[in-house]
Scaffold this motif. Structure first.
Motif, PDB file in Angstrom:
ATOM      1  N   ASP A   1       1.386  -0.960  -8.808  1.00  0.00           N
ATOM      2  CA  ASP A   1       0.822  -0.285  -9.836  1.00  0.00           C
ATOM      3  C   ASP A   1       1.075  -1.219 -11.608  1.00  0.00           C
ATOM      4  O   ASP A   1       0.914  -1.014 -12.365  1.00  0.00           O
ATOM      5  CB  ASP A   1       1.100   0.813  -9.587  1.00  0.00           C
TER       6      ASP A   1
ATOM      7  N   ARG B   1       0.340  -1.078  -0.067  1.00  0.00           N
ATOM      8  CA  ARG B   1      -0.036   0.027   0.027  1.00  0.00           C
ATOM      9  C   ARG B   1       0.493   1.046  -0.389  1.00  0.00           C
ATOM     10  O   ARG B   1       0.511   2.413  -0.581  1.00  0.00           O
ATOM     11  CB  ARG B   1      -0.737  -0.301   1.331  1.00  0.00           C
ATOM     12  N   HIS B   2       2.583   1.145   0.331  1.00  0.00           N
ATOM     13  CA  HIS B   2       3.081   2.568   0.090  1.00  0.00           C
ATOM     14  C   HIS B   2       4.259   2.480  -0.110  1.00  0.00           C
ATOM     15  O   HIS B   2       4.302   1.948  -1.216  1.00  0.00           O
ATOM     16  CB  HIS B   2       3.443   2.096   1.837  1.00  0.00           C
TER      17      HIS B   2
ATOM     18  N   LYS C   1       4.353  -0.399  -4.024  1.00  0.00           N
ATOM     19  CA  LYS C   1       3.087  -0.012  -4.221  1.00  0.00           C
ATOM     20  C   LYS C   1       3.799   0.203  -5.920  1.00  0.00           C
ATOM     21  O   LYS C   1       2.760  -0.475  -6.882  1.00  0.00           O
ATOM     22  CB  LYS C   1       2.795   1.359  -4.300  1.00  0.00           C
TER      23      LYS C   1
ATOM     24  N   GLY D   1      -2.756  -6.378  -4.364  1.00  0.00           N
ATOM     25  CA  GLY D   1      -1.655  -6.080  -3.036  1.00  0.00           C
ATOM     26  C   GLY D   1      -1.889  -8.345  -1.984  1.00  0.00           C
ATOM     27  O   GLY D   1      -0.396  -8.145  -1.023  1.00  0.00           O
TER      28      GLY D   1
ATOM     29  N   GLU E   1      -6.334  -3.001  -6.647  1.00  0.00           N
ATOM     30  CA  GLU E   1      -4.979  -3.150  -5.888  1.00  0.00           C
ATOM     31  C   GLU E   1      -5.004  -3.844  -5.266  1.00  0.00           C
ATOM     32  O   GLU E   1      -4.038  -3.646  -4.601  1.00  0.00           O
ATOM     33  CB  GLU E   1      -4.617  -0.714  -5.996  1.00  0.00           C
TER      34      GLU E   1
END
Length: 707
Positions: A284, A276-277, A280, A303, A299
């Motif tokens: 993407d 998520r960070h 990421k 993940g 997304e």
């Protein structure tokens, strides 16, 4: 349910080796049983070694805790360790015995067993039929031990409860998180709040009865302990809710975990959060590729799928499984406590680098002696020294010593005593540096300084009484240099009991860290059979890395193994190559060995003159063996002034206390050979010195010659 764990039997280990392995495991467990973090790690590593299909022994030996056990076994019986490393069956047996012994000593905690069982269930879905029996047997073994822990608590006449925990339990239905009462939270939030509150209240000190209080607490807020929750889904809900993560980790964040196999829940949350960070971009990339192919994937789902793939590949776990909600709480409690103990949780503003340094310099709780924190520059200098980068390390030690660092003074003394590059041998300078280091409070410098003081010195006694315990504590705290010094103390019985087996253990620990001095000394232990079973091949194995690092003595020792065919094939050319590497560093024994090669025509054309040149190079450095050889060589020639040269070389060796040289000088003066005239008084004086050392020919000469 199974009380005894007897899933693996092996004929690879002999009955005696099994007994020895058992004794070694008892010793290691005794040393670490107060350290919950290490015991938890050992359990997971043992389970992994029993159930991983490939290279179980190699994976076992590479683990942190098992590496220390392996180093200890190697110190007393390298063949046993080799068998464990080379044979999956032997590694599985060793791991099985470890788990059995931990269970017998009640070192398997209730929450640990829940986490292990969750790992087994997550892993069983990924293996073939070969390991089904092992998984099933382990699961029953752990379930049995969980039930035994509960029964043990019930048998106690009085079980002391944590008062704060009882108060929490009685008021839990009125507690709230994020504005909602606990009973109104969803299951994932209830599980997190239960786990975090329990960790905060107990501060890591809890027993089985405390964990059982959680069951009543769960019922009070409307979640049944046996209600099924999806393990992976709970992790996803935690990772996708920043507030929930903050609650679970007590306001801290979790950093990447190198070995996810023993911390599946923590690793899963960290990975989900990373996608998520900071990672990421990977999500993407996958999303962009999917879109280009006409597929639509969220997304969040990418993940989740990447995390599941990561855990399958790196932890051998499929987290898409249902577990009891109570087991989920226990798993999170175990994970948070273990992650915190391993320095994986970072406070706001704290970086992974600063946390790693903090964890590295602190002793492990209750199992390692408290030793002073080292200066960062000292740590850097020591790493250079252990890697045999002596000139670079010397400059750093010099700067530190000038700034008052006692341990750096110890090292400068070592440089001077041994003549390590870039300094020359200087015993006076060595003594002065060690005295300064002792005055600065360094234990290793103090012990070295005590060794050069007279045996009757009161200061020597005081130094030993004060600093030997500190030096041994540093050795037990995994300081390679301290381990090397402790090994030499055990060899000489200096300040501690003479113990060759313990010496080998210290050397093994330091050698495992790549410290060349320890590697060479451990090679000698195996070559001579002191403290370990004599094993020439093992000697060659330990000499080799030290020799390749550039240590002259190890190069000579390795050359002698090739020269004599000990532990390796006899090869004079290879021996000569190692001798030259050591001789290039002015190592006198190697210079003599080159002389031997030329004198006998081993690996080179026989050349007596070249041989004598090499003997003289060695003898001029004070090497007694070369001085004696030259003395005998010139005496036997009996031409011109050769006898005079013989006497000169005998004198050099005799003045270093060599009994044979003293006898030969007595003979030469008595016979008038190599001296201007015979002199019975001088002859008798040298013979008496030789006889005082027990040299029988000198004793007979004093009895039979006419003086």
């Amino acid at each position: 349910m199974d009380k005894e764990l007897s899933l693996v039997e092996t004929a690879v280990l002999t009955p005696d080796e099994k007994v020895e392995l058992g004794e070694e495991l008892d010793r290691i467990i005794e040393a670490h049983k107060a350290n919950r973090k290490e015991i938890n790690r050992l359990v997971f590593e043992s389970v992994a070694a029993m159930t991983e299909a490939d290279e179980a022994g190699q994976k076992l030996a590479s683990k942190g805790f098992w590496k220390r056990i392996g180093g200890s076994i190697t110190g007393s019986n390298k063949k046993l360790q080799d068998k464990i490393n080379a044979s999956r069956a032997a590694a599985q047996y060793a791991s099985q015995q470890t788990l059995q012994k931990l269970a017998e000593q009640n070192l398997l905690t209730f929450d640990l067993l829940a986490a292990v069982n969750n790992k087994l269930n997550a892993s069983m879905k990924l293996v073939g039929t070969e390991f089904t029996k092992l998984y099933t047997g382990l699961e029953k073994f752990f379930q049995y031990n969980q039930s035994q822990l509960v029964r043990m608590e019930l048998r106690l006449a009085k079980v002391e409860k944590n008062v704060n925990l009882l108060n929490w339990q009685n008021s839990i239905e009125y507690l709230e998180w994020n504005g909602d009462l606990y009973p109104d939270l969803d299951d994932a939030a209830k599980i997190v709040c239960l786990a975090r509150d329990f960790c905060d209240i107990t501060k890591g000190e809890y027993g089985t009865s405390d964990l059982l209080l959680l069951k009543a607490s769960m019922d009070a807020i409307g979640i049944s302990p046996r209600a099924q929750v999806n393990y992976g889904q709970v992790l996803e809900e935690i990772a996708e809710n920043d507030a929930l993560q903050e609650k679970l980790f007590g306001g801290k964040s979790i950093r990447p975990i190198a070995d996810p196999g023993s911390l599946i829940a923590m690793s899963g949350i960290q990975k989900l959060n990373a996608f998520r960070h900071e990672d990421k971009y990977l999500v993407d990339t996958v999303a962009g590729y999917a879109a280009s192919c006409g597929a639509s994937v969220s997304e969040e789902q990418i993940g989740r799928d990447l995390t599941k793939a990561y855990l399958k590949n790196n932890a051998g776990a499929d987290v898409d499984m249902d577990v009891d909600s109570f087991d989920m709480v226990l798993d999170l409690i175990y994970g948070v406590q273990q992650a915190d103990a391993e320095g994986l949780l970072l406070a706001p503003g704290e970086t992974a680098e600063t946390k790693a340094e903090e964890v590295a310099v602190q002793p492990e709780e209750e199992t390692k002696p408290a030793v002073p924190k080292k200066d960062e520059k000292l740590v850097e200098a020591e790493k250079l020294f252990w890697a045999y980068k002596l000139p670079e390390a010397y400059q750093k030690f010099k700067e530190l010593a000038e700034a008052g660092n006692g341990r750096a003074m110890y090292y400068l003394g070592l440089y001077a005593a041994e003549g390590y590059a870039p300094v020359a041998n200087d015993e006076k300078a060595a003594r002065e540096w060690w005295e300064k280091g002792a005055n600065a409070g360094d234990a290793l410098a103090a012990v070295r300084y005590a060794a050069v003081l007279p045996k009757t010195s009161k200061k020597r006694k005081t130094l030993l009484e004060t600093y030997v315990p500190q030096a041994l504590e540093a050795a037990e705290a995994d300081d390679p240099t301290a381990q090397y010094e402790a090994a030499q103390m055990c060899r000489d019985g200096f300040g501690t009991e003479q113990d060759f087996s313990k010496r080998a253990e210290y050397l093994s620990a330091a050698a495992e860290e790549g410290f060349w001095l320890a590697e060479c000394e451990l090679g000698k232990c195996y070559e001579e059979g002191t403290g370990v079973e004599q094993d020439a091949e093992a000697a060659v194995e330990w000499y080799t890395p030290a020799a390749e690092a550039g240590y002259a003595e190890a190069q000579w020792c390795l050359g002698m193994c090739s020269y004599e065919g000990k532990g390796t094939n006899q090869n004079f050319e290879e021996a000569l190559s190692w001798f030259h590497k050591a001789a290039d560093q002015n190592y006198a024994p190697a210079q003599k060995s080159i002389g031997d090669c030329y004198m006998n025509g081993y690996g080179v054309d026989q050349n007596e003159y070249d041989a004598i040149d090499w003997y003289e190079k060695s003898a001029n450095q004070g090497y007694v063996e070369s001085q004696l050889y030259l003395g005998d060589y010139y005496k036997d020639y009996d031409r011109g002034d050769d006898e005079y040269q013989a006497v000169e070389w005998y004198k050099k060796a005799a003045n270093q206390g060599n009994a044979y040289a003293q006898y030969m000088l007595g003979y030469c003066y008595y016979q008038g050979e190599g001296v201007d005239e015979d002199d019975n008084d001088i002859a008798k004086a040298w013979l008496e010195k030789s006889a005082a050392q027990g040299y029988e020919d000198a004793k007979k000469a004093l009895e039979n010659w006419a003086f």
